[in-house]
Structure formats: structure tokens, C-alpha cells
Write an enzyme that holds these catalytic residues in place. Sequence first.
Site, PDB file in Angstrom:
ATOM      1  N   LYS A 108       0.786  -1.391   0.047  1.00  0.00           N
ATOM      2  CA  LYS A 108      -0.039   0.044  -0.261  1.00  0.00           C
ATOM      3  C   LYS A 108       0.809   1.141  -0.135  1.00  0.00           C
ATOM      4  CE  LYS A 108      -4.512   0.069   0.599  1.00  0.00           C
ATOM      5  NZ  LYS A 108      -5.630  -0.687   0.176  1.00  0.00           N
TER       6      LYS A 108
HETATM    7  N1  GLU Z   1      -7.075  -0.426  -2.973  1.00  0.00           N
HETATM    8  C1  GLU Z   1      -7.829  -1.771  -3.308  1.00  0.00           C
HETATM    9  C2  GLU Z   1      -7.626  -2.654  -1.907  1.00  0.00           C
HETATM   10  O1  GLU Z   1      -7.706  -1.971  -0.915  1.00  0.00           O
HETATM   11  C3  GLU Z   1      -7.538  -2.292  -4.381  1.00  0.00           C
HETATM   12  C4  GLU Z   1      -5.988  -2.737  -4.552  1.00  0.00           C
HETATM   13  C5  GLU Z   1      -5.530  -3.437  -5.801  1.00  0.00           C
HETATM   14  O2  GLU Z   1      -6.433  -3.255  -6.912  1.00  0.00           O
HETATM   15  O3  GLU Z   1      -4.510  -3.667  -6.122  1.00  0.00           O
HETATM   16  O4  GLU Z   1      -8.226  -3.663  -2.068  1.00  0.00           O
END
Ligand code: GLU
Length: 419
Positions: A108
Site C-alpha cells: 500500500k
Molecule cells: N485499494 C484496493 C484495496 O484496498 C485495491 C488494490 C488493488 O487493486 O491492487 O483492495
Amino acid sequence: MMDVYKNPTFDMACEQFDLVADLLQLPQSERERVKRPKRSLVVSIPVRMDDGQVKVFSGYRVQHHLSLGPTKGGMRFHPDVTLGEVAALAMWMSWKCALTGLPYGGAKGGVACDPRTLSAGELERLTRRFTQEIIPFIGPQIDIPAPDVGTNEQTMAWMMDTYSNDIGHSVPGVVTGKPVNLGGSLGRREATGRGVAFLVSRAMDVMGIEASKSTAVVQGFGNVGCVAAQSMAKQGIKILAVSDVDGGIFNPNGIDMTALDQHMITHRSIHGFPGTTSINNADLLLIPCDILVPAALERQITGENAARIQCRILAEAANGPTTPDADVIINQRPEIFLIPDILCNAGGVVVSYFEWVQDLQSFFWSEAEVMDKLYRILETAFSQTFNMAKQQKLTMRMAALSLGVKRVADAKRMRGLFP
Ligand code: GLU
């Protein structure tokens, strides 16, 4: 030991992990290795603002584990973004990807900024400079960003373009959640919200609740909350209230989602929608309903309000919306069926995985193919979690987390310790 990550959300992710590690009886020697984020990058991002001044923002990217493939997860643009918060979100991505069987570790990232106060030009310069600063840290075989709170398809297009310019040719596989025209996947934008609605309907089957007689409340009307509400409405569920950062709109007889869509197009906001009254975000969570969907930020359902929520299904579309002390209270309320975040919102990263696969093969699928494959994966993850919870008398959260954590711990054990 992990002081650099010190943050209430990181504490929460660690607390959850420790409970699961006890349950799985993970040897002490493995715990720290599975829990601690593998690597983190902090960058400063100087941006020329429209008024000519230079403002420096802080950007972060945390890669939680590298044992199953590249890392994967969103990029958040929000004033509260810190290293600790993204580290917690990266940990949850690890368990989410493992639970759904994706060949990724969790990641993240984000920038501490308020995108609502930035012009389009400032946002583009911020995104491009942030991408430039983290280029050695990302790549289709290293770490693949995606949208999260405060970012969208446009953000991903700028990231892809900045990375591609550095490499010298187009590299669509470096990010997911791109516009379809640039190698994005059909169905990706809707994937998280539709996945939430699919899992809600599975939970309703289990609970014997009929869609046409049920009601829902959705906190957060970003990409996830909006599509989840629309998809639930299509199933015949009455949407009583929805909200954004400024508060919510409420109609005890139900909100017409098609008309709200039109209102959003003309007014760029949910507020002032005819037939609704205003309600603040704290009170919205307490509205009696069948399905409560926190689809905003973490730590919304806490020890303070958990005893007072009045739903039968708690569908965690956000990451980490429920604190561990709230979990204790909810666990004592067997009338509530919890769809834990790492399962409930997994649709997004599952279709991100499909997007990455399509980009690597330069071979694109129909929307029907994408949705069919998505629902199969979610169905498997739901039934594995549900069966495990039933057989081992665990909460849905503990079942989902232990499936995820165990897969990561097993992978590390099988690969062995280098050198
Ligand atoms: N931000 C989204 C999540 O928390 C998607 C992450 C992604 O698609 O890599 O799952």
C-alpha cells in the site's frame, strides 16, 4: 521494535495478527517474519503549486511480503496518510491476496495531501513526481499500484505514463485500475462494489434474508460505496441512507439510486437530494437496517458504538472499519453476520489481478468473462471462510484472516530462510 510504524491502525493490524498467530499456533520464530513489513520507502515530493510556491508532500510505499510474487495494493491520497497507516493496509492486502489465492504479497502507499483542495494540474504534478521518486521500487514484476481512497483511473494513467516514459516504452502492467483504453480491464472500476453486493447476497442466503424485503445503509460514497449501493439496489434491496465525508442523506422509505445518479451528475454531490434529510456520519451507522456497509475509512465501528449498531449483516467494504474492541462486542452479538474486509472488498484486487494478467499477455477479456471469473473466486473464498468458521467455531474475521495468514506463513516455510 516497529516504532517507525507506530499508529493506531497499525496497532490494530498487529493485534489481529497476534490473535491469528495464537490460533494457528505459529511458532514464535516465524511470527515476526510473517508480521513485519518487508520494506518501506518514504519520499519527499516537491510540487510547484498554481500560485508559484513550492510545497513538499510526504509519500510512502510499504511492501509487506515478497514470498509469493510481486506486491500489490492501492495508492491513497488523503490528509491522514502516514507510514504506519499504509503499513497496516499493506498487511491487510497480504492476507486478502492470500485468501483469494492471488500470486501477490500485499502493498500500500499514498501521499499525505487533500486532493479536494488541489487543482487538476497540481494533482498531476504531484502524482508524476511521486511516481518518479518511487520508480526503482515499483514495476510489473516488483510492485503494482492501484487506486484507493482519493485516487482513480486518471491517477493510474499518470503513473503509468510517468513510469513508461522512464523505461522508454509503454508498460501498462505497472499499475491496475487504469482507463480501459490504456490497458485497463473491463469491470475493474465496478469490481469492488459489485463484489461487496455479491457477498452480501451470499450472506443473505445464509441468514435467510430476502433481498426484496431488506434495507441497507452505506457509509462512504466513493467508487466502492456508490457501486455497492447501486448493485444492492438492483438486487431489490432498499437503500435507506448513504454518505460522504460531509455527512449523509437519509430517507426511511428508500433512496431512488437511479435518480441519485442523475443528481450526482448535475450537482457533483449527494447532498440536497430531494426527499432526503441530512444525517451525520456517526448517526448514520446507528440507523436500523438489515445491511450496514462501512465503505469509507478505517476505525469507524469502535468500542463506543459497536453495541448500538442495528444491522443483521455488517459488510466491511472499507479496509479496517471495525476496531478489535468493537470486534469483541460484535462477537457477543450472534444476530450480526460479519463479512470481514479482506473478503468483502477483495473484488477490487481480484480484478486488478485479471487486469495485470491481461496486460502481461496483451490479450483482453470480455466483461462477462471478467465478472464470471470474479464471482467464482469470491464464491470459493466465501465458502472456505464460512465453512472454516462453522467447523472450527470461529468468527468470520478470524476464519478469513487465518486462511490468509496461514498461506503466507506456509509459503515462507516452504521457501526456507535465505541464506
Ligand atoms: N485499494 C484496493 C484495496 O484496498 C485495491 C488494490 C488493488 O487493486 O491492487 O483492495
